[in-house]
Design an enzyme around this catalytic site. Structure first.
Site, PDB file in Angstrom:
ATOM      1  N   HIS A  27       0.852  -1.195   0.000  1.00  0.00           N
ATOM      2  CA  HIS A  27       0.000   0.000   0.000  1.00  0.00           C
ATOM      3  C   HIS A  27       0.889   1.248   0.000  1.00  0.00           C
ATOM      4  O   HIS A  27       1.964   1.242   0.592  1.00  0.00           O
ATOM      5  CB  HIS A  27      -0.915  -0.015   1.226  1.00  0.00           C
ATOM      6  CG  HIS A  27      -1.939   1.073   1.176  1.00  0.00           C
ATOM      7  ND1 HIS A  27      -1.661   2.357   1.567  1.00  0.00           N
ATOM      8  CD2 HIS A  27      -3.228   1.076   0.756  1.00  0.00           C
ATOM      9  CE1 HIS A  27      -2.748   3.099   1.381  1.00  0.00           C
ATOM     10  NE2 HIS A  27      -3.714   2.345   0.899  1.00  0.00           N
ATOM     11  N   GLU A  44      -3.694   2.693  -7.269  1.00  0.00           N
ATOM     12  CA  GLU A  44      -4.079   3.761  -6.339  1.00  0.00           C
ATOM     13  C   GLU A  44      -3.109   4.939  -6.479  1.00  0.00           C
ATOM     14  O   GLU A  44      -2.027   4.932  -5.870  1.00  0.00           O
ATOM     15  CB  GLU A  44      -3.999   3.247  -4.903  1.00  0.00           C
ATOM     16  CG  GLU A  44      -4.928   2.107  -4.590  1.00  0.00           C
ATOM     17  CD  GLU A  44      -5.211   2.058  -3.102  1.00  0.00           C
ATOM     18  OE1 GLU A  44      -6.368   2.243  -2.735  1.00  0.00           O
ATOM     19  OE2 GLU A  44      -4.274   1.867  -2.309  1.00  0.00           O
TER      20      GLU A  44
HETATM   21  P1  PGA Z   1      -9.392   6.456   0.504  1.00  0.00           P
HETATM   22  O1  PGA Z   1      -8.243   5.351   0.740  1.00  0.00           O
HETATM   23  O2  PGA Z   1     -10.577   5.738  -0.075  1.00  0.00           O
HETATM   24  O3  PGA Z   1      -9.661   7.036   1.864  1.00  0.00           O
HETATM   25  O4  PGA Z   1      -8.850   7.454  -0.455  1.00  0.00           O
HETATM   26  C1  PGA Z   1      -7.991   4.371  -0.228  1.00  0.00           C
HETATM   27  C2  PGA Z   1      -6.810   3.528   0.155  1.00  0.00           C
HETATM   28  O5  PGA Z   1      -5.868   4.028   0.777  1.00  0.00           O
HETATM   29  O6  PGA Z   1      -6.775   2.323  -0.129  1.00  0.00           O
END
Ligand code: PGA
Length: 272
Positions: free
Chosen positions: A98, A187
């Site tokens: 992540h 992401e």
């Molecule tokens: P968020 O986080 O939906 O609060 O932007 C997503 C993530 O970090 O996986």
């Protein structure tokens, strides 16, 4: 099948986590084309597992997972957690690489690949996260960064036939009762927790690049690829309509019953 993955990060306590797990289990009973996966922080895994056992029916099972894992079987690694410990706590999956681990705790694509290998060998599914920073996007390095983050993972699957076989078999499955061994999550770092999701065209381009790169460099079929970064009930429908997006990794909007239930309904309605 759409995958709705809740990353609760370092939030909630056992009572609020149990309550969210109970409502997630209720929602899951109504789903045909979507699966719910929950990733609580380590101390909350056991209370959530207890709650899910009490309230989830077998076929629409809510998947449970950790947010991090170490690659060694056991040993002197203060603060880490092993695959066996996650499995023992009833986990089905783990999130690896992540961006918060990469940005704040020194995770690299190489260590993320090591964690992935250990998890897959220990029968945990893996959600492998990649994504560029704002600066990298501004300087047009997005594709280069995504390729470099996927490189060690592709190399690992290239040299380990049993692991590749595992990913190949399970990637093909679309039934509600089985889970893919490997899922990718795109992401963009600048979209996480900012309330500013990436534009639909940026998401589409990145997913197209990931699929193309994967086909060229990896002998395993392209796994499902999620989008993550400020997903909300307002933008989720349009995001899921983008070809190649197979669901979402959700932080903030997974922390309340109402918004999470909305997201699950949207995922089920758009699920293929
Ligand atoms: P968020 O986080 O939906 O609060 O932007 C997503 C993530 O970090 O996986």
């Amino acid at each position: 099948m759409e995958y709705l993955v809740a990353n609760w990060k370092m939030n909630l306590t056992s009572s609020s986590a149990r309550a969210l797990a109970e409502s997630s289990a209720k929602i899951a009973k109504e789903l045909t084309h979507a699966q719910i996966w929950l990733a609580p922080s380590f101390p909350l895994i056991t209370p959530v597992a207890e709650e899910l056992r009490r309230s989830t029916p077998g076929t629409h099972r809510v998947r449970l997972g950790g947010q991090h894992v170490h690659w060694d079987l056991s040993g002197a690694f203060t603060g880490e957690v092993s695959v066996e410990q996650l499995r023992d706590a009833s986990c089905d999956f783990v999130i690896v690489g992540h961006s918060e681990r990469r940005q704040l705790f020194g995770e690299t694509s190489e260590t993320a690949a090591l964690r992935t290998k250990a998890a897959l060998q220990g029968s945990l599914s893996v959600i492998f996260c990649i994504g560029e920073t704002a600066e990298q996007r501004k300087t047009k390095k997005t594709n280069e960064v995504l390729a470099s983050q996927l490189g060690p993972l592709a190399a690992l699957l290239g040299e380990d036939d049993p692991l590749a076989e595992l990913c190949r078999d399970i990637a093909a499955s679309t039934s509600p009762t089985t889970s893919p061994a490997l899922i990718l999550a795109y992401e963009p770092v600048w979209a996480i927790g900012t309330g500013r999701a990436a534009s639909l065209s940026d998401i589409g381009e990145a997913h197209g690049f990931i699929a193309g790169w994967w086909k060229e460099h990896c002998k395993v079929p392209v796994p499902p690829v999620l989008y993550g970064g400020s997903v909300s009930p307002e933008n989720f429908f349009s995001i899921l309509k983008i070809p190649l997006v197979s669901g979402a990794l959700v932080g903030k909007a997974s922390l309340t019953d109402e918004s999470f239930a909305e997201l699950a309904k949207i995922a089920d309605a758009t699920g293929r």
